[in-house]
Write an enzyme that holds these catalytic residues in place. Sequence first.
Site, PDB file in Angstrom:
ATOM      1  CB  ILE A 159       1.274  42.800   7.996  1.00  0.00           C
ATOM      2  CG1 ILE A 159       0.121  42.471   8.819  1.00  0.00           C
ATOM      3  CG2 ILE A 159       1.804  44.545   8.430  1.00  0.00           C
ATOM      4  CD1 ILE A 159       0.236  43.250   9.779  1.00  0.00           C
ATOM      5  CG  ASN A 189       9.635  30.733  14.008  1.00  0.00           C
ATOM      6  OD1 ASN A 189       8.441  30.469  13.379  1.00  0.00           O
ATOM      7  ND2 ASN A 189       9.482  30.340  14.663  1.00  0.00           N
ATOM      8  CB  THR A 219      -1.314  45.340  18.797  1.00  0.00           C
ATOM      9  OG1 THR A 219      -3.204  45.284  18.945  1.00  0.00           O
ATOM     10  CG2 THR A 219      -1.122  45.117  20.313  1.00  0.00           C
ATOM     11  CE1 TYR A 266      -0.649  39.935  19.567  1.00  0.00           C
ATOM     12  CE2 TYR A 266      -3.026  41.648  19.774  1.00  0.00           C
ATOM     13  CZ  TYR A 266      -1.411  41.535  19.097  1.00  0.00           C
ATOM     14  OH  TYR A 266      -0.851  41.864  17.993  1.00  0.00           O
ATOM     15  CG  PHE A 270      -6.717  50.893  14.796  1.00  0.00           C
ATOM     16  CD1 PHE A 270      -5.250  51.771  14.917  1.00  0.00           C
ATOM     17  CD2 PHE A 270      -7.732  51.120  15.829  1.00  0.00           C
ATOM     18  CE1 PHE A 270      -5.282  52.431  16.599  1.00  0.00           C
ATOM     19  CE2 PHE A 270      -6.964  51.927  16.958  1.00  0.00           C
ATOM     20  CZ  PHE A 270      -6.423  52.557  16.881  1.00  0.00           C
TER      21      PHE A 270
END
Length: 331
Positions: A15, A35, A119, A143, A171
């Site tokens: 993204i 990184n 999220t 998460y 989503f």
Amino acid sequence: MNPRRILVTGGAGYIGSHTVRLLLRQGHDVVVVDNLSKGYRHNVPEGRLRELSLADTPALTALMRQHGTEAVIHFAAFIAVGESMREPARYFANNVSGSLSLLTAMVEAGVHHIVFSSTAAVYGNPQGSPILETFPIQAVNPYGESKVMVETLLRWFDEIHHVTSVCLRYFNASGADPEGQLGEEHEPETHLIPLLLRAVETGKPVTVFGDDYDTPDGTCIRDYIHVNDLAQAHILAVEHLVGGGASDKFNVGTGTGHTVLEMIGAVEAVTGKKVPYVIGPRREGDPPSLVAASHKLRTKLGWAPQYADLRTIVEHAWNFAVSRRAASIPE
Ligand code: UDP
């Protein structure tokens, strides 16, 4: 929006790289911090990448000062739900401590705006559908919890240090850059559309995780949003913040859900080939349906999806898969 100096963490990922591309196209001055633990060098245009760890607060501070950063878009994070259930400490260290280090650097360098990749997982197993931003926050895995924790950090950094933030609760990000140069390439891949495309290419069946849910065809429903539409939401969020807008949280989805079997149908329509699949057991922790209420994003930030059609999303993902295979770009 006037050209802005924007620092993007995780800009070498899926993204992030699409957002960087849109930002550059719209004339902004972008520096990417990544990184490369998950992202790819080839996703970042020449000269933009700084290979830094988010843990390195002094280096981030120095970079922001030197760049004259006006706003940060923060993507860098681990994203695999299943892995987070096995190795929670890694998720909290990378996602939460990394964000804290970034915020500390922002305060040091006097940077006052941040757009954060959150999220739909912050809602856990939501109480209804479509999901409103006001629904209870109750993550059901580390998460999702790591994202909840960063949303909480952001609240306090606004309260105490006047750092304003927009949390974008994604989503199902999907599709690829319409020109075929960027796309989804997670390793290992766990997302549905790339796995369906891979099954078409290899002939090896994909497993549908359960067909006994209380949905029209028994398979899970998700809200698939084109990655460029998702990227555009970040740019509108930056605009909102630098224009003096208050901290806020938005769902980023289309408001329309599709079942796994519908996705298989879309892939077959686009590729002209059958998707080999088998029905397997349910995947642990999969909510039956996750569909966004997206009117807040539309009305408050003026967002409108350009690629809401499922077929277009799958077409772009397929174009990328084909061009990636043909080019086999070296790492
Ligand atoms: N899914 C599936 N088989 C797979 C991968 C995913 O049936 O090999 C289903 C999954 O159960 C979910 C949907 O496809 O209902 C989207 O899953 P994905 O992992 O892409 O995104 P998530 O919704 O978990 O973020």
